[in-house]
Write a protein that holds these residues in place. Sequence first.
Motif, mmCIF file in Angstrom:
data_model
loop_
_atom_site.group_PDB
_atom_site.id
_atom_site.type_symbol
_atom_site.label_atom_id
_atom_site.label_comp_id
_atom_site.label_asym_id
_atom_site.label_seq_id
_atom_site.Cartn_x
_atom_site.Cartn_y
_atom_site.Cartn_z
ATOM 1 N N MET A 140 0.736 -1.298 -0.467
ATOM 2 C CA MET A 140 0.151 0.214 0.278
ATOM 3 C C MET A 140 0.866 1.687 -0.055
ATOM 4 N N ASP A 141 2.035 1.041 -0.046
ATOM 5 C CA ASP A 141 3.234 2.282 0.869
ATOM 6 C C ASP A 141 3.357 2.678 -0.938
ATOM 7 N N HIS A 144 0.175 4.221 -2.513
ATOM 8 C CA HIS A 144 0.398 5.975 -2.377
ATOM 9 C C HIS A 144 1.672 6.052 -3.396
ATOM 10 N N TYR A 147 -0.047 7.262 -6.934
ATOM 11 C CA TYR A 147 -0.969 8.105 -6.747
ATOM 12 C C TYR A 147 -0.633 9.539 -6.365
ATOM 13 N N ALA A 188 -7.697 -5.523 0.648
ATOM 14 C CA ALA A 188 -7.040 -4.115 1.217
ATOM 15 C C ALA A 188 -7.257 -3.170 0.186
ATOM 16 N N GLU A 192 -8.336 0.747 0.255
ATOM 17 C CA GLU A 192 -7.437 2.280 -0.041
ATOM 18 C C GLU A 192 -7.605 2.829 -1.568
ATOM 19 N N CYS A 193 -7.407 1.346 -2.650
ATOM 20 C CA CYS A 193 -8.263 2.643 -3.801
ATOM 21 C C CYS A 193 -9.372 3.445 -3.527
ATOM 22 N N ALA A 195 -10.633 4.523 -0.831
ATOM 23 C CA ALA A 195 -9.985 6.348 -0.425
ATOM 24 C C ALA A 195 -9.469 7.053 -0.571
ATOM 25 N N LEU A 196 -8.044 6.645 -1.640
ATOM 26 C CA LEU A 196 -7.016 8.001 -2.595
ATOM 27 C C LEU A 196 -8.966 7.896 -3.309
#
Length: 349
Positions: A140-141, A144, A147, A188, A192-193, A195-196
């Motif tokens: 996930m880092d 980001h 992104y 996960a 996370e996608c 959320a972003l």
Amino acid sequence: MIPVFDGHNDFLQRLVAAGRDAAQLWRQGDGTGHLDLPRLQAGGMVGGFFAIWIPSPSGLNDDAAVHMMENPPFALPLPAQITSDAALPHAFAQASALLALQRTGTLQVVRDAEQLRTCLAEGKIAAILHMEGAEAIPDMDALHLWYGAGLRSLGPVWSRPTRYGHGVPFAYPAGPDTGAGLTEAGHALVAECNALGIMLDLSHLNEAGFNDVARLSDAPLVASHSAVHAICPSSRNLTDRQLRQIADSGGLVGLNFASSFLRPDGRRLPLDDLGVMIRHLDHLLGILGEDGVALGSDFDGALMPRDLADAAGLPNLIAAMQTAGYGPDLIRKIACDNWVNVLERSWKG
């Protein structure tokens, strides 16, 4: 000319292969492939999703695979998973190539809906950085980081497994129910996608993974470049049940131009009749409605119909829609506006 916003192309691979001649390839073309700036402008294409894709070492000779796909039935073996270490150099090169195009002043990598609408209003090609298969995202880092680099659309898989889920193999006749659902890491990734505000692309994902995204995601369901399984029973196409799930979410399907996903016989030969594409569009409209259907060409990644050989041929598809009785408002929605609207509802800000 009606503007076209396209849901998927694989032009970045050609761009990287051109090396120092990449800017010239974009500005002038080289007589190959499906995309370059002159042909985009000739076809009325105002923007689209530019895909990062990692080539897969194949255990099957390419000529043999093409022969099988030209002569169904066939079932190609699913390629092996690719490590993130192997994927990253390819992904970085393709992302860098797209950002280099931005420096020519002819294209803008858009990161939010306001940028997208401004770019379209100013007549600059609007590019969305998309990743087809998440091999270059080990955690996930890294998501980001991508992104921050402009990634706004992500397909968790291509037609092979990743640490997040499983793609469908290329097969005809076959359905998309070909394996297990998303992994724990895939769950996960969806969260996370969401959320972003990274749009999740369901094209290439198998049915169990599709079902997991539909259950977990709070965003509209989107398949950027797919076609209708009821017309062409390819494993890559969407069943009516899947189309209804997308419709229920307020989502969208971009019609794939690949001849082998359009032809009812599934053969990898050029489609001779754009009326077949109208059949697919009619079917999609019947389930998804006027706001849920768009275009997702797969330019530079598939075999195109004869009358839609490259981006300059897009007016032929518009003409086929007009001949079929589609009104100007509906054509404008399918060709451009529906993509803009679903992105506004998927992105954050």
